[in-house]
Design a protein around this motif. Structure first.
Motif, PDB file in Angstrom:
ATOM      1  N   ARG A   1       2.681 -11.213  -4.449  1.00 50.78           N
ATOM      2  CA  ARG A   1       2.522 -10.462  -3.179  1.00 50.78           C
ATOM      3  C   ARG A   1       3.883 -10.023  -2.737  1.00 50.78           C
ATOM      4  NH1 ARG A   1      -0.287 -13.396   1.646  1.00 50.78           N
ATOM      5  NH2 ARG A   1      -1.653 -14.274  -0.290  1.00 50.78           N
ATOM      6  N   ILE A   2       4.814 -10.821  -2.806  1.00 54.65           N
ATOM      7  CA  ILE A   2       6.146 -10.161  -2.446  1.00 54.65           C
ATOM      8  C   ILE A   2       6.772  -9.149  -3.424  1.00 54.65           C
ATOM      9  CG2 ILE A   2       8.699 -10.890  -2.022  1.00 54.65           C
ATOM     10  CD1 ILE A   2       7.180 -13.714  -0.807  1.00 54.65           C
ATOM     11  N   MET A   3       6.539  -9.621  -4.760  1.00 56.87           N
ATOM     12  CA  MET A   3       6.815  -8.667  -5.692  1.00 56.87           C
ATOM     13  C   MET A   3       6.088  -7.311  -5.777  1.00 56.87           C
ATOM     14  SD  MET A   3       7.335 -10.709  -9.379  1.00 56.87           S
ATOM     15  CE  MET A   3       6.214  -9.479 -10.403  1.00 56.87           C
ATOM     16  N   MET A   4       4.790  -7.340  -5.606  1.00 54.60           N
ATOM     17  CA  MET A   4       4.156  -6.396  -5.480  1.00 54.60           C
ATOM     18  C   MET A   4       4.428  -5.342  -4.238  1.00 54.60           C
ATOM     19  SD  MET A   4       2.276  -5.572  -8.451  1.00 54.60           S
ATOM     20  CE  MET A   4       1.689  -4.142  -7.493  1.00 54.60           C
ATOM     21  N   ARG A   5       4.758  -5.980  -3.244  1.00 51.79           N
ATOM     22  CA  ARG A   5       5.299  -5.394  -2.146  1.00 51.79           C
ATOM     23  C   ARG A   5       6.517  -4.279  -2.494  1.00 51.79           C
ATOM     24  NH1 ARG A   5       7.321  -9.370   2.273  1.00 51.79           N
ATOM     25  NH2 ARG A   5       5.356 -10.363   2.677  1.00 51.79           N
ATOM     26  N   ALA A   6       7.463  -5.010  -2.930  1.00 53.43           N
ATOM     27  CA  ALA A   6       8.640  -4.342  -3.455  1.00 53.43           C
ATOM     28  C   ALA A   6       8.136  -3.154  -4.452  1.00 53.43           C
ATOM     29  CB  ALA A   6       9.692  -5.067  -4.097  1.00 53.43           C
ATOM     30  N   GLU A   7       7.299  -3.409  -5.231  1.00 55.36           N
ATOM     31  CA  GLU A   7       6.744  -2.498  -6.263  1.00 55.36           C
ATOM     32  C   GLU A   7       6.127  -1.095  -5.553  1.00 55.36           C
ATOM     33  OE1 GLU A   7       7.294  -2.926  -9.423  1.00 55.36           O
ATOM     34  OE2 GLU A   7       6.139  -1.487 -10.333  1.00 55.36           O
ATOM     35  N   ILE A   8       5.458  -1.588  -4.382  1.00 54.16           N
ATOM     36  CA  ILE A   8       4.598  -0.406  -3.907  1.00 54.16           C
ATOM     37  C   ILE A   8       5.831   0.540  -3.013  1.00 54.16           C
ATOM     38  CG2 ILE A   8       3.070   0.082  -1.973  1.00 54.16           C
ATOM     39  CD1 ILE A   8       1.468  -2.407  -2.928  1.00 54.16           C
ATOM     40  N   LYS A   9       6.671  -0.234  -2.428  1.00 53.39           N
ATOM     41  CA  LYS A   9       7.792   0.376  -1.895  1.00 53.39           C
ATOM     42  C   LYS A   9       8.568   1.119  -2.724  1.00 53.39           C
ATOM     43  CE  LYS A   9       9.716   1.213   1.975  1.00 53.39           C
ATOM     44  NZ  LYS A   9       9.136   2.231   3.058  1.00 53.39           N
ATOM     45  N   ARG A  10       8.928   0.758  -3.884  1.00 54.16           N
ATOM     46  CA  ARG A  10       9.686   1.550  -4.998  1.00 54.16           C
ATOM     47  C   ARG A  10       8.765   2.865  -5.205  1.00 54.16           C
ATOM     48  NH1 ARG A  10       9.334   2.184 -10.347  1.00 54.16           N
ATOM     49  NH2 ARG A  10       7.586   0.895 -10.680  1.00 54.16           N
TER      50      ARG A  10
END
Lengths: 364, 561
Positions: free
Chosen positions: A172-181
């Motif tokens: 979840r934390i990884m995908m959160r950063a991914e979405i932000k990117r």
């Protein structure tokens, strides 16, 4: 491009029987902005999102995208794209066909579809997985496919419905950063719905906190956290101590003295203009209170207390402190480099002079 | 697995109990498997044997005669053509109804659904009776318009079959459509697909396995159907009615009847095998994360107009026969003497046969449900060797046409050691073993949902096998039990194809009686008894429904057909 917000909705209402799911919600969202709608389940945030996507027709209110009223448009005629909570990938199509679906529906040339699919696979970092079936992918990969598919038509607004709730904590934390990117890189305008306040805080440009079908406050994450408009918001976005009090004296630039159960408290400034006699409620975050040994009691805003509980979580120690009958939660960050206390220890509590103030009559 | 603290004394008692349970389970399994062999396998094998029987030893001569006599093999091709046509039409119409009910405007959902399910309460041949009243050579239509059209033959049979099989087909498709994740269709439309495109690119491909399943079911029902071709077929030969005539008619030929039966069984068994082994587990319809706010979409004209038209026409086609039969029951002779009368209700044979049917259906329903649920339990929990074979055998009962069962029972139980002819029980058993698959499947799927640890917890607390079964398993499986009971009851009430061979003087079933009356042209009395029968079925369903309401069990729609 016309000036003003990209997406604007005003007075949206949706009722189901005698339940009002969305009760007069208005907001404006600018190009390139990521706005989260957070709130407990049943607060109407998903209904709101589905109205923006065209799946639910509002009972009243207007939705305007780039100056055009799209309230009555069906989903297939809106320049919005939705990522569903369960991704809703087509199980009978390969990943590439899922991503290229919208383009094929629009009868784009085959070569163009293939090129765009490759490009999107690269954008979401899934090169080489186009010929898999969705059920052969992990949850995180499925999420990326859903994102790629939603991005395939360059939507004006991307709608994300609890996109991370089906993933486990680290992912979840990884995908959160991914979405932000992705949002930064592609300059996406995103409406993001979640019940997870932490997720909303870390990812959003602005947050709208919803409760019972209404927006209670819109603001940047720090505004919401530091200056919550209501008691509900203060509690929803983090752990909080409330202190009841009465203003006994007010000075310049919002300075005031408040009488509380812990004794008089000097406030340096407050947002609200305070007058003597006002009933107020102070919002004090646990990390804003500092602890000192009991002998350092001399000084403003200091009170004696006794540690009732201490919970070590690694990044901080969370204390429950009793001060003259009031229980306070106090966080001590970085416990490795600070003096810690044990249960039963007597301590001095140093309360912040810049506590956020809610007037009692708005504190609901 | 629960870990049990074992001391010496306790351990002995527990081991004894476990042993007793194992014996009980094995004994149960043995009894039920024997029953399956005697009442399902043995009769069918006898029919098969009969088809190879010559005057001296086994022979293929019967088959040679079948293929060299046009009248015989045409019954096979006709039955296949009929089944294919009926299947295509029924599935298309069933889909139309299911689509409208699950996706259409809220206002029309309930009425369309009720009408689509209405034929469930009626004996399927009332559509035949209605057609004869309406469109027979001296029927209402020809009387009024002075024409000389005949509905006998293809149009009549196909129409009656489509209406008869619509409810089950509709229920299956509706089930698939409602369990399809709505987000998938929403997602397609979000990506720019219009409703027709969504239907073509997402909905239809995803429910294709379900549609195929429904098709196979209708095909089996159609090929095995006896009443409609017999009543409306005219001079056209079809397998089931011809086999019947060869057993009871002037052209008595048991061996040729057996050959026809083999051709009845083979397509059904092939389809059953396909269904059982190729389609098992093939499904896209799992509900995941169903969103709370699913509401009716505005349907485009492109879909709404043709679908609504289809449904309205079909509703008329379903309701009209009910009206006609009602009219037939209360008038002297529809079209010729329209005076109202109660004469048709005067025969005591009518209500007596309805009561016999009711008695048989209740026995069959209760027995089937008990047998099915018990067998499910023994199969799933008992680690019976060869479980899959037993399960397959038990389920295959569904695929065996009633005509075959009827002839098989005559062959099997007309002499010692098991002499049952002329008793009520031969009829009851013929139903139990044909309709048990519904209870069995419901039981198996329910058991798969019940964690065995619940039972272990009960056993841990010292309950014996029987106590555990009665107090823990049965309450959890009551829905499967009820599904089996209701399905068997309703099917038994109106079933004709097997029992028509098994009734005896003084033991008339309403379905058989109505059929004989209709064939002899006594349409008034046939209609009157049909009306009484529908009334009784309706009453029973209402009682069950009230019970279900009170106790919170879902009765209708839980089982699969």
């Amino acid at each position: 491009m016309p000036e003003g917000p990209l997406l604007q909705f005003t007075g949206l209402v949706k009722r189901y029987g005698n339940v009002t799911a969305v009760d007069g919600v208005s907001a404006a969202i600018s190009q390139g902005e990521l706005v989260s709608f957070v709130g407990p389940s049943g607060c109407g945030k998903t209904t709101l999102l589905r109205m923006l996507g065209g799946f639910i027709r509002p009972d009243s209110g207007r939705i305007v995208l780039e100056g055009t009223d799209i309230t009555a448009e069906p989903p297939n005629r809106r320049a919005t794209a939705m990522v569903f909570q369960n991704y809703a990938l087509f199980p009978h199509m390969y990943v590439a066909d899922n991503i290229g679906y919208a383009l094929r529906i629009r009868r784009r040339p085959r070569a163009e579809v293939a090129r765009r699919v490759e490009e999107l696979l690269r954008v979401v970092r899934l090169e080489g997985l186009g010929s898999r079936r969705p059920d052969q992918l992990s949850g995180g990969q499925q999420q990326r496919v859903a994102l790629a598919r939603a991005l395939s038509l360059h939507p004006k607004v991307l709608l994300l419905d609890e996109p991370l709730s089906n993933l486990d904590a680290n992912l979840r934390i990884m995908m959160r950063a991914e979405i932000k990117r992705l949002q930064r890189e592609l300059q996406l305008t995103v409406v993001y719905v979640t019940h997870d306040q932490e997720e909303a805080m870390t990812i959003s440009d602005r947050i709208a906190v919803m409760r019972a079908g209404r927006i209670q406050q819109v603001g940047t994450p720090s505004e919401i956290y530091e200056r919550p408009a209501t008691e509900f918001i203060a509690q929803f976005v983090g752990v909080v101590n409330f202190l009841e009090g009465e203003v006994v004296a007010s000075g310049e630039a919002g300075a005031a003295t408040v009488r509380t159960a812990l004794g008089p408290l000097a406030l340096r400034k407050s947002l609200a203009p305070l007058a003597a006699g006002d009933r107020v409620r102070l919002v004090i975050r646990p990390e804003a209170i500092r602890l000192a040994p009991p002998e350092e009691i001399a000084g403003p805003n200091r009170v004696l207390g006794k540690v009732e509980s201490a919970m070590y979580t690694g990044a901080l120690v969370r204390y429950g402190v009793d001060a003259g009958g009031s229980g306070l939660t106090v966080d001590l960050p970085d416990p490795r480099h600070a003096r810690t206390y044990g249960e039963g220890d007597r301590v001095t509590l140093i309360l912040p002079p810049d506590a956020h103030v809610l007037l009692s009559d708005e504190a609901t | 697995m629960a870990v049990r603290a074992v001391t010496l004394g306790e351990g002995l008692g527990e081991r004894l109990r476990a042993l007793a349970n194992a014996y009980l389970m094995s004994a149960l399994a043995l009894v039920m498997i024997s029953a399956l062999l005697v009442f399902l396998v043995y009769p069918v094998v006898l029919v098969l044997y009969k088809s190879f029987e010559g005057d001296s030893g086994l022979t293929l001569r019967n088959y040679a005669r079948f293929f060299s006599t046009p009248y015989y093999y045409r019954s096979l091709t006709n039955s296949l053509i009929l089944a294919t046509t009926t299947t295509l039409l029924t599935v298309a119409i069933g889909f139309g109804f299911a689509y409208m009910v699950t996706r259409g405007p809220r206002l029309i959902r309930m009425p369309f659904r009720l009408v689509a399910l209405l034929p469930l309460v009626a004996p399927p041949y009332i559509f035949g009776i209605a057609l004869i009243i309406l469109g027979g050579r001296r029927g209402l239509f020809n009387q009024v318009f002075g024409t000389d059209l005949s509905l006998y033959g293809w149009p009549g049979v196909i129409f009656a079959q489509v209406v008869s099989f619509l409810p089950l087909c509709y229920l299956m498709i509706e089930n698939v459509l409602t369990s399809l994740d709505q987000n998938l269709e929403d997602s397609a439309s979000d990506l720019g697909a219009g409703q027709v495109q969504v239907l073509r690119t997402v909905t239809l491909p995803l429910i294709a396995p379900g549609l195929l399943r429904a098709s196979l079911l209708v095909f089996i029902l159609s090929i095995a159907d006896f009443a409609n071709p017999a009543l409306l077929g005219g001079r056209l030969p079809f397998l089931a009615p011809d086999a019947f005539l060869m057993v009871v008619g002037a052209e008595y030929n048991l061996r040729m009847a057996a050959v026809l039966c083999v051709f009845l069984v083979v397509p059904s068994i092939v389809i059953f095998l396909v269904h059982h082994y190729c389609l098992a587990g093939k499904t896209y319809t799992t509900i995941t994360g169903r969103s709370g706010a699913v509401e009716a979409r505005r349907m485009t004209r492109l879909l709404q107009v043709p679908f609504t038209l289809l449904c309205v026409v079909m509703c008329g086609a379903i309701l009209l026969p009910f009206g006609v039969v009602l009219m037939g029951a209360f008038t002297e002779l529809v079209g010729i003497n329209n005076a109202l009368t109660l004469d048709h209700f005067k025969t005591s044979m009518g209500i007596r046969s309805v009561m016999t049917s009711l008695q048989v259906a209740i026995y069959a329903g209760v027995l089937t449900a008990i047998f099915g649920v018990l067998l499910a339990y023994v199969l799933v929990r008992g680690r019976v060797p060869g479980r899959s074979i037993v399960e397959f055998l038990a389920l295959s009962g569904f695929a065996i046409p009633g005509t075959v069962v009827g002839i098989g029972y005559i062959l099997a139980f007309n002499q010692p050691p098991i002499y049952l002819t002329g008793t009520l029980w031969i009829i009851v058993f013929s139903m139990v073993f044909r309709y048990m698959p519904v209870a069995l499947e419901a039981g198996i799927s329910k058991l798969a949902q019940i964690d065995i640890s619940i039972e272990e917890a009960s056993a841990d607390l010292g309950a014996s096998f029987l106590t555990t079964f009665r107090r823990v398993v049965l309450p959890l499986m009551i829905t499967a039990f009820m599904a089996g009971l209701v399905y068997t009851f309703m099917t038994s009430m109106i079933s004709l194809s097997a029992v028509i061979f098994l009734v005896s003087p003084g033991l008339d079933l309403a379905s058989v009686y109505i059929f004989q009356l209709a064939q002899a042209g006594h349409l008034g009395i046939a209609s009157a008894i049909s009306v009484q029968m529908i009334g009784v079925v309706f009453l029973c369903l209402t009682v069950l429904w009230v019970i279900a309401r009170r106790t919170g069990f879902r009765v209708i729609g839980t089982g699969k057909a």
